[in-house]
Scaffold this active site. Structure first.
Site, PDB file in Angstrom:
ATOM      1  CG  HIS A   1      42.650  43.677  52.059  1.00  0.00           C
ATOM      2  ND1 HIS A   1      43.106  44.411  50.988  1.00  0.00           N
ATOM      3  CD2 HIS A   1      41.754  42.800  51.542  1.00  0.00           C
ATOM      4  CE1 HIS A   1      42.507  44.008  49.877  1.00  0.00           C
ATOM      5  NE2 HIS A   1      41.674  43.015  50.192  1.00  0.00           N
TER       6      HIS A   1
ATOM      7  NE  ARG B   1      34.619  35.595  50.311  1.00  0.00           N
ATOM      8  CZ  ARG B   1      35.351  36.289  49.462  1.00  0.00           C
ATOM      9  NH1 ARG B   1      35.037  37.530  49.155  1.00  0.00           N
ATOM     10  NH2 ARG B   1      36.388  35.750  48.901  1.00  0.00           N
TER      11      ARG B   1
ATOM     12  CG  ASP C   1      39.611  44.437  47.745  1.00  0.00           C
ATOM     13  OD1 ASP C   1      40.642  44.749  47.138  1.00  0.00           O
ATOM     14  OD2 ASP C   1      39.384  43.285  48.173  1.00  0.00           O
TER      15      ASP C   1
ATOM     16  CG  HIS D   1      41.575  45.653  43.596  1.00  0.00           C
ATOM     17  ND1 HIS D   1      41.416  44.422  44.173  1.00  0.00           N
ATOM     18  CD2 HIS D   1      42.034  45.420  42.347  1.00  0.00           C
ATOM     19  CE1 HIS D   1      41.756  43.487  43.314  1.00  0.00           C
ATOM     20  NE2 HIS D   1      42.137  44.066  42.188  1.00  0.00           N
TER      21      HIS D   1
ATOM     22  CG  HIS E   1      45.729  43.516  47.159  1.00  0.00           C
ATOM     23  ND1 HIS E   1      45.672  44.368  46.088  1.00  0.00           N
ATOM     24  CD2 HIS E   1      44.455  43.066  47.358  1.00  0.00           C
ATOM     25  CE1 HIS E   1      44.435  44.442  45.645  1.00  0.00           C
ATOM     26  NE2 HIS E   1      43.668  43.660  46.414  1.00  0.00           N
TER      27      HIS E   1
ATOM     28  CG  ASP F   1      43.190  39.965  49.451  1.00  0.00           C
ATOM     29  OD1 ASP F   1      41.979  39.995  49.749  1.00  0.00           O
ATOM     30  OD2 ASP F   1      43.596  40.009  48.278  1.00  0.00           O
TER      31      ASP F   1
ATOM     32  CG  HIS G   1      36.792  32.074  46.831  1.00  0.00           C
ATOM     33  ND1 HIS G   1      35.717  32.869  46.491  1.00  0.00           N
ATOM     34  CD2 HIS G   1      37.894  32.839  46.671  1.00  0.00           C
ATOM     35  CE1 HIS G   1      36.166  34.075  46.140  1.00  0.00           C
ATOM     36  NE2 HIS G   1      37.479  34.084  46.243  1.00  0.00           N
TER      37      HIS G   1
HETATM   38  O1  DOR Z   1      41.968  37.519  44.998  1.00  0.00           O
HETATM   39  C1  DOR Z   1      41.151  38.323  45.431  1.00  0.00           C
HETATM   40  N1  DOR Z   1      39.989  37.922  45.996  1.00  0.00           N
HETATM   41  N2  DOR Z   1      41.399  39.622  45.300  1.00  0.00           N
HETATM   42  C2  DOR Z   1      40.465  40.544  45.581  1.00  0.00           C
HETATM   43  O2  DOR Z   1      40.752  41.702  45.459  1.00  0.00           O
HETATM   44  C3  DOR Z   1      39.103  40.145  45.980  1.00  0.00           C
HETATM   45  C4  DOR Z   1      39.155  38.853  46.663  1.00  0.00           C
HETATM   46  C5  DOR Z   1      37.792  38.228  46.904  1.00  0.00           C
HETATM   47  O3  DOR Z   1      36.874  38.925  47.295  1.00  0.00           O
HETATM   48  O4  DOR Z   1      37.674  37.009  46.767  1.00  0.00           O
END
Ligand code: DOR
Length: 465
Positions: free
Chosen positions: A71, A75, A163, A190, A243, A329, A333
């Site tokens: 997982h 991006r 997800d 999810h 998760h 996970d 960002h």
């Molecule tokens: O915190 C998260 N970010 N949980 C998710 O299920 C998606 C992920 C994301 O894509 O940023």
């Protein structure tokens, strides 16, 4: 060891931990022509070592199969400012991951064979570890209409998931289970009920109350897990709970396993080690870490960081094997996505590069989990869940003929997290400045060194001068 080295490598004198062979002993591993040629432990004479073999002295180190992550978010396509397959897999290699499964909440989502193939092709061009795409369950991840799951499987999807959101509609999820049974592919759910979640950004409890953050109870997770287990029992297929984070879900999983249902699950490093006290700035008094910022947006993640009782339940379930795998996970960002108020911040943590150090510091060095179990949950545990993809890649641990995807780990090396040094484009970590003990020193994919800690520190030194 230079990254352009392609010859045979003898990793000698390490503590060899291989869950495939139930092996934990001091010995040597020879990598040759992309494969594990042999693993040797005990007093018998060492097998032949080809002329010209480079030797890596692993005394005091752990030698293990490369980690498999079920997982992560790479991006690509569409959000390359957050991560690319190239940057994400370099970060994965630094974290010891040699196979990663990439979630389909890209732009556009991976809901057609063509889009799944795009990731396979991009990975071939730019990845330094194996990338297995995950296809969506529904068209556009909208939860209404099943995607054409067999074509996604044929294009190379190793799992199926929407997800980021749960497939909330019962009929759609039932139909997905029927397809899962037919195709032999797990559905990675999810498990957050959108009706219960509403606008919540935190776990319901004292920390959220003190900070005035909208929060949701643990039932947000258990209600979906309960529903899915019911549908699974009716329709068949394979449910994989992504998760997992609550004591109640662990209990449901324990019970479902006893009933013989085909259900597996994963837990993240952060849900195993951080509590919601971190939102109040108490990042890790138990690990001797300094306090961090209050309501740090890098702690905004779905599902949310939970209270201590849930974290303890996760560790217990992982130790018992009720939870099969640790999955990162990894959710990179941009700084901008995390710059505003907690309620506005994008959910997700950049995890690849801190996971082994965090798991060692939080679980192994505190005596909560033994090292062979940790390694199993990072390797064989996840491999069993994606068994056909793992077989196709030759992932058979350190057995002779297996793909030479191998890590060397220093269990005691102390280091401090500095997000500025991450190879990931995502610098969003709540662990900035935290002292960790445990480091990946070498990662090999197909017998080729794709990451070495020494080269990395040389590169950082050079970048600074
Ligand atoms: O915190 C998260 N970010 N949980 C998710 O299920 C998606 C992920 C994301 O894509 O940023």
């Amino acid at each position: 060891m230079a990254s352009d080295y392609r010859g045979p490598i003898l990793i000698s004198g390490g503590r060899v931990i291989d869950p495939w062979q139930n092996l934990d002993a001091t010995g040597d591993v020879l990598l040759q022509d992309g494969r594990v040629a042999w693993t040797h432990v005990g007093a018998d004479s060492t097998p032949d070592i080809p002329a010209g073999t480079q030797r890596l002295d692993a005394a005091g180190m752990i030698v293990a199969p490369g980690f498999i992550d079920l997982h992560c978010h790479l991006r690509e396509p569409g959000q390359e400012h957050k991560e690319t397959i190239e940057s994400g897999t370099r970060a994965a290699a630094r974290g010891g991951f040699t196979t990663v499964c990439a979630m389909p909440n890209t732009e556009p989502p991976l809901d057609t064979a063509e889009r799944v193939s795009y990731v396979v092709d991009r990975a071939r061009e730019s990845a330094c570890v194996h990338v297995l795409p995950i296809g969506t369950i529904t068209v556009g991840r909208a939860g209404r209409e099943l995607a054409d799951l067999s074509t996604l499987a044929m294009a190379g999807a190793a799992l199926l998931s929407d997800d980021g959101t749960a497939v909330a509609n019962d009929d759609v999820m039932r139909a997905a289970f029927l397809e899962s049974a037919r195709l032999g592919l797990p559905l990675s759910q999810h498990s957050e009920d959108p009706e219960i979640i509403g606008n919540a950004v935190a776990h319901e409890g004292e920390a959220a109350r003190k900070l005035g953050l909208p929060s949701a109870p643990a039932e947000a997770e258990t209600s979906i897990v309960e529903r899915d287990l019911r549908l699974l029992a009716e329709a068949g297929g394979h449910l994989h709970v992504a998760h997992v984070s609550t004591a109640g879900a662990a209990e449901l999983l324990r019970d479902a396993r006893e009933r013989g249902l085909s259900v597996t699950s994963e837990v993240t490093p952060h849900h195993l080690t951080l509590t919601d006290r971190a939102l109040l700035g108490e990042r890790g008094p138990q690990y001797g870490w300094p306090n961090g910022p209050v309501a740090d947006t890098s702690l905004r993640v779905n599902p949310p960081i939970r209270s201590k009782e849930h974290v303890n339940a996760m560790v217990d379930a992982l130790r018992e094997g009720v939870i099969d795998a640790i999955a990162t996970d990894h959710a990179p960002h941009s700084a901008q996505d995390k710059a505003g108020a907690f309620v506005d911040a994008a959910p997700g943590i950049s995890v690849f590069e801190t996971s082994f150090g965090l798991l060692m510091t939080g679980l192994v060095h505190t005596g909560q989990l033994d090292l062979p179990t940790l390694i199993e949950r990072l390797t064989l545990g996840p491999a069993k869940i994606i068994s056909s993809a793992a077989d196709a890649l030759g992932l058979r641990g350190l057995t002779p003929g297996a793909a030479a995807d191998v890590v060397v780990l220093d269990p005691d090396r102390a280091w401090t997290v500095r997000a500025d040094n991450f190879l990931s484009r995502g610098r969003n970590t709540p662990l900035e400045g935290c002292a960790l003990r445990g480091m990946v020193t070498h990662t090999f994919v197909g017998g080729v060194p794709v990451y070495t800690a020494e080269e990395q520190s040389v590169a950082h030194g050079a970048a600074r001068s």
